[in-house]
Design a protein around this motif. Sequence first.
Motif, short mmCIF file in Angstrom:
data_model
loop_
_atom_site.label_atom_id
_atom_site.label_comp_id
_atom_site.label_asym_id
_atom_site.label_seq_id
_atom_site.Cartn_x
_atom_site.Cartn_y
_atom_site.Cartn_z
N UNK A 1 13.10 -8.34 5.82
CA UNK A 1 11.75 -8.49 5.36
C UNK A 1 10.89 -8.01 6.37
N UNK A 2 11.11 -7.97 7.83
CA UNK A 2 10.01 -7.83 8.67
C UNK A 2 10.13 -6.31 8.98
N UNK A 3 10.81 -5.43 8.03
CA UNK A 3 10.73 -3.97 8.02
C UNK A 3 9.29 -3.70 6.82
N UNK A 4 9.02 -4.47 6.15
CA UNK A 4 7.95 -4.37 5.22
C UNK A 4 6.65 -3.83 5.80
N UNK A 5 6.25 -2.53 5.61
CA UNK A 5 5.08 -2.00 6.09
C UNK A 5 4.62 -0.69 5.43
N UNK A 6 3.76 -0.09 5.37
CA UNK A 6 3.48 1.33 5.26
C UNK A 6 4.19 2.17 6.28
N UNK A 7 4.63 3.13 6.13
CA UNK A 7 5.60 4.13 7.07
C UNK A 7 4.65 5.56 6.98
N UNK B 1 3.73 5.76 3.10
CA UNK B 1 4.85 5.31 1.81
C UNK B 1 5.05 4.17 1.96
N UNK B 2 4.85 3.00 1.01
CA UNK B 2 5.01 1.56 1.11
C UNK B 2 6.46 1.12 1.14
N UNK B 3 6.94 0.48 2.04
CA UNK B 3 8.32 -0.02 1.93
C UNK B 3 8.13 -1.66 1.79
N UNK B 4 8.81 -2.34 0.98
CA UNK B 4 8.74 -3.75 0.74
C UNK B 4 10.13 -4.25 0.81
N UNK B 5 10.52 -5.21 1.65
CA UNK B 5 11.86 -5.65 1.60
C UNK B 5 11.55 -6.98 1.30
N UNK C 1 -3.03 23.93 10.84
CA UNK C 1 -2.73 22.36 11.24
C UNK C 1 -1.68 21.71 10.25
N UNK C 2 -0.80 21.01 10.94
CA UNK C 2 0.38 20.26 10.08
C UNK C 2 -0.12 19.00 9.30
N UNK C 3 0.04 19.22 8.01
CA UNK C 3 -0.18 17.82 7.07
C UNK C 3 0.94 17.44 6.82
N UNK C 4 1.06 16.09 6.31
CA UNK C 4 2.14 15.53 5.96
C UNK C 4 2.13 14.64 4.60
N UNK C 5 3.24 14.48 4.13
CA UNK C 5 3.35 13.65 2.82
C UNK C 5 4.44 12.97 2.97
N UNK C 6 4.29 11.76 3.24
CA UNK C 6 5.61 10.70 3.14
C UNK C 6 5.83 10.34 1.75
N UNK C 7 7.05 10.07 1.30
CA UNK C 7 7.71 9.60 0.19
C UNK C 7 8.90 9.05 0.36
N UNK C 8 9.47 8.21 -0.62
CA UNK C 8 10.63 7.47 -0.49
C UNK C 8 10.76 6.03 -0.72
N UNK C 9 9.40 5.59 -0.12
CA UNK C 9 9.35 4.13 -0.15
C UNK C 9 9.59 3.45 -1.60
N UNK C 10 9.62 1.85 -1.38
CA UNK C 10 9.93 1.28 -2.71
C UNK C 10 10.01 -0.09 -2.03
#
Length: 123
Positions: A88-94, A117-121, A1-10
Amino acid sequence: QLQFVESGGGLVQPGGSLRLSCAASGSTLGDYAIGWFRQAPGKEREAVSRISSSGSSTYYADSVKGRFAISRDNAKNTVYLQMNSLKPEDTAVYYCARVSDSGWPPPYIFGSWGQGTQVTVSS
């Protein structure tokens, strides 16, 4: 089963860019369509983009069209989301997930969600 790790936010200023990565393990990523989703505080999770298993077909939410680009490197078992002209409206956990290969937004999501991964604009 696929498992995912997200990264690159900030944290990034409005107008800036980020590239998110979705690294898969447990199966061959190239067999599946993959979607990116996001969830802002107090809001439901929403589909942002989808890429077909071959990479030949992509879809985007209207709110990100022309600013975001999804891509994949099946050899690296990784899907990317290049985000430009961030607002700013793109701020979210992706999050990323395996999704159905037709229909928009993807009607089916398979497996469990990763940590995201958290993205904060913000300025």
